[in-house]
Each structure stands twice: as C-alpha cells, then as structure tokens.
Scaffold this motif. Sequence first.
Motif, PDB file in Angstrom:
ATOM      1  N   ALA A 178       0.847  -1.191   0.000  1.00 52.86           N
ATOM      2  CA  ALA A 178       0.000   0.000   0.000  1.00 52.86           C
ATOM      3  C   ALA A 178       0.881   1.239   0.000  1.00 52.86           C
ATOM      4  O   ALA A 178       1.816   1.349   0.796  1.00 52.86           O
ATOM      5  N   GLY A 179       0.614   2.163  -0.899  1.00 49.03           N
ATOM      6  CA  GLY A 179       1.407   3.376  -1.008  1.00 49.03           C
ATOM      7  C   GLY A 179       1.031   4.417   0.035  1.00 49.03           C
ATOM      8  O   GLY A 179       0.080   4.248   0.814  1.00 49.03           O
ATOM      9  N   ILE A 180       1.789   5.501   0.030  1.00 50.57           N
ATOM     10  CA  ILE A 180       1.540   6.578   0.993  1.00 50.57           C
ATOM     11  C   ILE A 180       0.150   7.162   0.801  1.00 50.57           C
ATOM     12  O   ILE A 180      -0.542   7.492   1.770  1.00 50.57           O
ATOM     13  N   GLY A 181      -0.306   7.277  -0.457  1.00 52.91           N
ATOM     14  CA  GLY A 181      -1.616   7.866  -0.723  1.00 52.91           C
ATOM     15  C   GLY A 181      -2.748   7.089  -0.100  1.00 52.91           C
ATOM     16  O   GLY A 181      -3.624   7.661   0.565  1.00 52.91           O
ATOM     17  N   SER A 182      -2.763   5.760  -0.290  1.00 56.07           N
ATOM     18  CA  SER A 182      -3.853   4.951   0.258  1.00 56.07           C
ATOM     19  C   SER A 182      -3.799   4.916   1.786  1.00 56.07           C
ATOM     20  O   SER A 182      -4.836   4.920   2.456  1.00 56.07           O
ATOM     21  N   ARG A 183      -2.590   4.931   2.344  1.00 60.40           N
ATOM     22  CA  ARG A 183      -2.480   4.952   3.800  1.00 60.40           C
ATOM     23  C   ARG A 183      -2.961   6.289   4.357  1.00 60.40           C
ATOM     24  O   ARG A 183      -3.588   6.338   5.424  1.00 60.40           O
ATOM     25  N   PHE A 184      -2.690   7.374   3.640  1.00 60.05           N
ATOM     26  CA  PHE A 184      -3.153   8.688   4.087  1.00 60.05           C
ATOM     27  C   PHE A 184      -4.682   8.764   4.044  1.00 60.05           C
ATOM     28  O   PHE A 184      -5.315   9.307   4.957  1.00 60.05           O
ATOM     29  N   LEU A 185      -5.287   8.219   2.996  1.00 56.29           N
ATOM     30  CA  LEU A 185      -6.743   8.230   2.900  1.00 56.29           C
ATOM     31  C   LEU A 185      -7.370   7.429   4.042  1.00 56.29           C
ATOM     32  O   LEU A 185      -8.377   7.850   4.629  1.00 56.29           O
ATOM     33  N   ALA A 186      -6.781   6.273   4.353  1.00 55.49           N
ATOM     34  CA  ALA A 186      -7.297   5.469   5.463  1.00 55.49           C
ATOM     35  C   ALA A 186      -7.173   6.227   6.780  1.00 55.49           C
ATOM     36  O   ALA A 186      -8.094   6.217   7.607  1.00 55.49           O
ATOM     37  N   LEU A 187      -6.022   6.910   6.981  1.00 56.26           N
ATOM     38  CA  LEU A 187      -5.817   7.695   8.194  1.00 56.26           C
ATOM     39  C   LEU A 187      -6.821   8.844   8.264  1.00 56.26           C
ATOM     40  O   LEU A 187      -7.343   9.156   9.349  1.00 56.26           O
ATOM     41  N   ALA A 188      -7.106   9.485   7.125  1.00 55.59           N
ATOM     42  CA  ALA A 188      -8.067  10.591   7.103  1.00 55.59           C
ATOM     43  C   ALA A 188      -9.454  10.104   7.523  1.00 55.59           C
ATOM     44  O   ALA A 188     -10.157  10.771   8.292  1.00 55.59           O
ATOM     45  N   ILE A 189      -9.861   8.934   7.027  1.00 52.09           N
ATOM     46  CA  ILE A 189     -11.169   8.378   7.395  1.00 52.09           C
ATOM     47  C   ILE A 189     -11.200   8.059   8.884  1.00 52.09           C
ATOM     48  O   ILE A 189     -12.175   8.374   9.586  1.00 52.09           O
ATOM     49  N   ASP A 190     -10.139   7.427   9.389  1.00 54.84           N
ATOM     50  CA  ASP A 190     -10.083   7.103  10.816  1.00 54.84           C
ATOM     51  C   ASP A 190     -10.114   8.368  11.671  1.00 54.84           C
ATOM     52  O   ASP A 190     -10.753   8.400  12.732  1.00 54.84           O
ATOM     53  N   THR A 191      -9.436   9.405  11.220  1.00 55.53           N
ATOM     54  CA  THR A 191      -9.424  10.668  11.970  1.00 55.53           C
ATOM     55  C   THR A 191     -10.817  11.284  12.023  1.00 55.53           C
ATOM     56  O   THR A 191     -11.239  11.791  13.069  1.00 55.53           O
ATOM     57  N   LEU A 192     -11.536  11.235  10.908  1.00 51.59           N
ATOM     58  CA  LEU A 192     -12.905  11.751  10.885  1.00 51.59           C
ATOM     59  C   LEU A 192     -13.801  10.968  11.851  1.00 51.59           C
ATOM     60  O   LEU A 192     -14.655  11.555  12.530  1.00 51.59           O
ATOM     61  N   ILE A 193     -13.603   9.661  11.904  1.00 48.10           N
ATOM     62  CA  ILE A 193     -14.380   8.839  12.838  1.00 48.10           C
ATOM     63  C   ILE A 193     -14.052   9.214  14.275  1.00 48.10           C
ATOM     64  O   ILE A 193     -14.950   9.323  15.127  1.00 48.10           O
ATOM     65  N   GLN A 194     -12.780   9.451  14.556  1.00 47.07           N
ATOM     66  CA  GLN A 194     -12.380   9.836  15.904  1.00 47.07           C
ATOM     67  C   GLN A 194     -12.954  11.201  16.283  1.00 47.07           C
ATOM     68  O   GLN A 194     -13.404  11.403  17.418  1.00 47.07           O
ATOM     69  N   ILE A 195     -12.947  12.119  15.331  1.00 44.27           N
ATOM     70  CA  ILE A 195     -13.513  13.441  15.596  1.00 44.27           C
ATOM     71  C   ILE A 195     -15.006  13.322  15.885  1.00 44.27           C
ATOM     72  O   ILE A 195     -15.535  13.956  16.816  1.00 44.27           O
ATOM     73  N   ALA A 196     -15.694  12.485  15.094  1.00 47.69           N
ATOM     74  CA  ALA A 196     -17.124  12.281  15.299  1.00 47.69           C
ATOM     75  C   ALA A 196     -17.388  11.683  16.682  1.00 47.69           C
ATOM     76  O   ALA A 196     -18.339  12.082  17.377  1.00 47.69           O
ATOM     77  N   ALA A 197     -16.540  10.728  17.099  1.00 43.74           N
ATOM     78  CA  ALA A 197     -16.701  10.120  18.419  1.00 43.74           C
ATOM     79  C   ALA A 197     -16.455  11.140  19.521  1.00 43.74           C
ATOM     80  O   ALA A 197     -17.163  11.164  20.545  1.00 43.74           O
ATOM     81  N   SER A 198     -15.470  12.014  19.324  1.00 41.87           N
ATOM     82  CA  SER A 198     -15.175  13.044  20.312  1.00 41.87           C
ATOM     83  C   SER A 198     -16.318  14.038  20.432  1.00 41.87           C
ATOM     84  O   SER A 198     -16.724  14.412  21.544  1.00 41.87           O
ATOM     85  N   VAL A 199     -16.870  14.454  19.291  1.00 42.17           N
ATOM     86  CA  VAL A 199     -18.004  15.386  19.303  1.00 42.17           C
ATOM     87  C   VAL A 199     -19.208  14.747  19.985  1.00 42.17           C
ATOM     88  O   VAL A 199     -19.920  15.395  20.770  1.00 42.17           O
ATOM     89  N   ALA A 200     -19.428  13.452  19.693  1.00 40.50           N
ATOM     90  CA  ALA A 200     -20.551  12.757  20.319  1.00 40.50           C
ATOM     91  C   ALA A 200     -20.369  12.685  21.827  1.00 40.50           C
ATOM     92  O   ALA A 200     -21.330  12.859  22.593  1.00 40.50           O
ATOM     93  N   GLY A 201     -19.123  12.445  22.278  1.00 46.83           N
ATOM     94  CA  GLY A 201     -18.860  12.407  23.709  1.00 46.83           C
ATOM     95  C   GLY A 201     -19.103  13.749  24.377  1.00 46.83           C
ATOM     96  O   GLY A 201     -19.687  13.815  25.461  1.00 46.83           O
TER      97      GLY A 201
END
Length: 265
Positions: free
Chosen positions: A34-57
């Motif tokens: 997996a290249g840097i681009g696909s890993r960055f996209l996966a990290l971006a999605i995970d970060t958005l999920i974490q932000i959503a969880a933080s806002v929900a908390g």
Amino acid sequence: MSPSPSSSQPPSPSLFDVHTIETPEQTRLQFQIAGIGSRFLALAIDTLIQIAASVAGLFILSITGSQLFGVFNYIPQQWWTAAIIAFNFVLYYAYFTVFEIVWRGQTPGKRIIGIRVIKESGRPLAPAETIGRNLLRIVDQLPGIYAVGLVAAMLNGQSKRLGDYVAGSIVIRERKQESMWQGLDEIEPPSGALAGHRLSPGHVALIETFAVRRSELPAELRGQMAHQILLKIQAAGEVPPGLSGSPEAMLDELLRAHRASASYL
C-alpha cells in the motif's frame, strides 16, 4: 515463512511495489504494498471517525452536565486536566490498537480503502507488536501531520513508517479472493472422478504441510497458498479433469482421494 532472498526471481511488473515471500510449502506469495496515498486516505477516514466520536462524547457530556454539576465541583482542576489528556490518548491510540487487533490488521479506514497491516512474513501481527507499532505514532506524527512518518515512508520502497520498523510490519493492498482462483479448471466433476487417484510423495507432503499450518494463517494468505500449491500440482498433471471448487477444498479432496487409494484415512 521468510521473505525471499534478493537473488530470487523478481516479481512481475506492477503499478505497486511488491513484497514476495517464499514459504516452507515451496510456494511464492506476492503482496502489493500500500502506497503513501492509500495509507493517508485510510488515516483521514479514521481521523474523521475519531472526531465524530469526540463530538458525540462532548454532546453527551453537555446533556448530562447539569445533573452531574454538583459532583464536578468536588473534582480538583488538575484531575480534570489529567482526565482530558487520558481521554484523548485512549481515543487516538487505543482506537488504532484495538481495531487492528480485533480486525487482524485493519481499522475502519483501512477496511474502507482495502489495505491491511501484516508481518513481513505474511502472518498477522501479535497484540504486543500491534501495541508497539501504534505507540510509535507518538514519534511518527512529530512535529505535526505525521512529518517523521512521512519522511521515513518516502525513504524506503515499502512505505514504512517508524512503527512498521519496530513491529516488522508492512501495509498491503488486499485483493479479491476470486482473483486467486484464476487459472484453475472449474468443470463439474463426473461421478467418481477421484476414485483411485494418487499424488506424488512430494505433493502429498506439500499439501499435508499446508493443512497443518493453515489454521494460523489469515484468510487471504491462506487462499493464496492453496492457489499456488494447486497450480503447482496442476502443472505436474496430477489434478484430474473435472475437479472444481475453491483451491483449499480441491486440495482437501486430492489428499483425501490419495489416502483412500493408499488404503489409509
């Protein structure tokens, strides 16, 4: 299993870097890195999920805050600071660690993008290795936006960040299982197609070795190995016409028929 030596035959050309493994079963497995681009996209999605969880908390806390206000008054300010730091640490680092342990190398972001963390040997990471790999995010993300990890990934051919070096891991692109079965005969078998069928001793040992080890392998690696072994046996002319099914099921049938013909089960 161990990575193939540098003197081995190079993998076929690909748009992606390829990691090749020579297994004790005498099969060669190739994984697309997996290249840097696909890993960055996966990290971006995970970060958005974490932000959503933080806002929900925070939202839940704001709703229940009035009922708990009296209790909060008795909590020292430094405890609040420590609690906030601990919450952010758990939300960020435990998120990656727990998902990668439970989902065998994947987080929600990685699963959506179609990538997975594995050992260089092709095996899944042990829990301790997953913990160590994700704790190194503390260094990889310095001084911000994963600058250290990005530089490390750009300086090697497998896009490894520091955490990958510590855990001995790589991130691969997952392939659809169907692609592993290309090149195999899939004709409906006639009745008694395997009656009296025999395999060479070397191929019997190959299948038996795979059968012993397969339970400890992840699904994709297990499918690849079965496919490679079956192609090897098929190239030797020891797969009768008409045998069909998944590569692993076909190997089981071949071994079962051989044992029956040899008068032992």
